[in-house]
Write a protein that holds these residues in place. Structure first.
Motif, mmCIF file in Angstrom:
data_model
loop_
_atom_site.group_PDB
_atom_site.id
_atom_site.type_symbol
_atom_site.label_atom_id
_atom_site.label_comp_id
_atom_site.label_asym_id
_atom_site.label_seq_id
_atom_site.Cartn_x
_atom_site.Cartn_y
_atom_site.Cartn_z
ATOM 1 N N UNK A 128 0.843 -1.198 0.000
ATOM 2 C CA UNK A 128 0.000 0.000 0.000
ATOM 3 C C UNK A 128 0.880 1.251 0.000
ATOM 4 N N UNK A 129 1.927 1.266 0.833
ATOM 5 C CA UNK A 129 2.825 2.418 0.889
ATOM 6 C C UNK A 129 3.514 2.646 -0.457
ATOM 7 N N UNK A 130 3.976 1.582 -1.076
ATOM 8 C CA UNK A 130 4.641 1.698 -2.375
ATOM 9 C C UNK A 130 3.676 2.226 -3.437
ATOM 10 N N UNK A 131 2.432 1.788 -3.403
ATOM 11 C CA UNK A 131 1.422 2.257 -4.354
ATOM 12 C C UNK A 131 1.136 3.740 -4.159
ATOM 13 N N UNK A 132 0.953 4.162 -2.903
ATOM 14 C CA UNK A 132 0.690 5.574 -2.609
ATOM 15 C C UNK A 132 1.880 6.434 -3.015
ATOM 16 N N UNK A 133 3.081 5.971 -2.749
ATOM 17 C CA UNK A 133 4.287 6.706 -3.120
ATOM 18 C C UNK A 133 4.389 6.860 -4.640
ATOM 19 N N UNK A 134 4.083 5.805 -5.374
ATOM 20 C CA UNK A 134 4.127 5.852 -6.836
ATOM 21 C C UNK A 134 3.127 6.860 -7.380
ATOM 22 N N UNK A 135 1.925 6.853 -6.848
ATOM 23 C CA UNK A 135 0.896 7.797 -7.294
ATOM 24 C C UNK A 135 1.321 9.228 -6.965
ATOM 25 N N UNK A 136 1.882 9.447 -5.790
ATOM 26 C CA UNK A 136 2.310 10.787 -5.390
ATOM 27 C C UNK A 136 3.432 11.301 -6.283
ATOM 28 N N UNK A 137 4.363 10.446 -6.635
ATOM 29 C CA UNK A 137 5.467 10.863 -7.489
ATOM 30 C C UNK A 137 5.017 11.107 -8.927
ATOM 31 N N UNK A 138 3.979 10.436 -9.358
ATOM 32 C CA UNK A 138 3.485 10.597 -10.724
ATOM 33 C C UNK A 138 2.588 11.821 -10.868
ATOM 34 N N UNK A 139 2.113 12.383 -9.773
ATOM 35 C CA UNK A 139 1.233 13.558 -9.826
ATOM 36 C C UNK A 139 1.998 14.760 -10.367
ATOM 37 N N UNK A 140 1.316 15.634 -11.099
ATOM 38 C CA UNK A 140 2.001 16.814 -11.628
ATOM 39 C C UNK A 140 2.465 17.726 -10.504
ATOM 40 N N UNK A 141 3.533 18.471 -10.759
ATOM 41 C CA UNK A 141 4.036 19.415 -9.776
ATOM 42 C C UNK A 141 2.987 20.493 -9.531
ATOM 43 N N UNK A 142 2.995 21.055 -8.319
ATOM 44 C CA UNK A 142 2.039 22.108 -7.984
ATOM 45 C C UNK A 142 2.112 23.261 -8.966
ATOM 46 N N UNK A 143 3.318 23.571 -9.427
ATOM 47 C CA UNK A 143 3.489 24.678 -10.363
ATOM 48 C C UNK A 143 2.654 24.463 -11.621
ATOM 49 N N UNK A 144 2.612 23.249 -12.129
ATOM 50 C CA UNK A 144 1.823 22.969 -13.333
ATOM 51 C C UNK A 144 0.336 22.877 -13.016
ATOM 52 N N UNK A 145 0.002 22.240 -11.940
ATOM 53 C CA UNK A 145 -1.396 22.051 -11.583
ATOM 54 C C UNK A 145 -2.069 23.383 -11.268
ATOM 55 N N UNK A 146 -1.331 24.317 -10.686
ATOM 56 C CA UNK A 146 -1.895 25.596 -10.282
ATOM 57 C C UNK A 146 -1.571 26.725 -11.248
ATOM 58 N N UNK A 147 -1.150 26.398 -12.460
ATOM 59 C CA UNK A 147 -0.767 27.424 -13.440
ATOM 60 C C UNK A 147 -1.953 28.323 -13.759
ATOM 61 N N UNK A 148 -1.639 29.584 -13.979
ATOM 62 C CA UNK A 148 -2.640 30.591 -14.319
ATOM 63 C C UNK A 148 -2.301 31.195 -15.680
#
Length: 105
Positions: free
Chosen positions: A6-26
């Motif tokens: 479970x920890x490895x799965x959560x870590x993989x998903x977290x690392x694959x998520x876009x950086x805040x800079x891209x997700x919050x781009x204006x």
């Protein structure tokens, strides 16, 4: 063991998520001109350094046959910090991108 999976799965998903800079781009700049039946043009810049511009003009190809010819470019900053720019045209010969980082045939 299940906790490790479970920890490895959560870590993989977290690392694959876009950086805040891209997700919050204006969008910091936006221009749009509708030229009616003759075409259009637009451009925009975002806070995460993405830029795009495009324009289209109506071109006649003969008796009652016309289509838009589109020219434009976009640029972005890669994970390596380098700015990549792609220039393109889309016309009767299809989509034709050109960039230093795109291999040529």
């Amino acid at each position: 063991m299940k906790l490790a999976i479970v920890f490895a799965t959560v870590l993989t998903v977290a690392l694959a998520a876009p950086a805040n800079e891209d997700r919050d781009a204006q969008i910091v700049k936006y221009e749009n001109d509708n030229l009616g039946l003759q075409g259009y043009r637009f451009q925009f810049d975002t806070s995460n350094r993405l830029q795009r511009q495009e324009e289209a003009q109506l071109k006649s190809f003969g008796d009652d046959i016309s289509a838009l010819v589109v020219r434009g470019s976009y640029s972005y900053t890669g994970d390596d910090g380098q700015v990549y720019t792609v220039n393109y045209i889309a016309d009767e010969n299809g989509f034709q991108p050109e960039a230093a980082h795109i291999p040529r045939a």
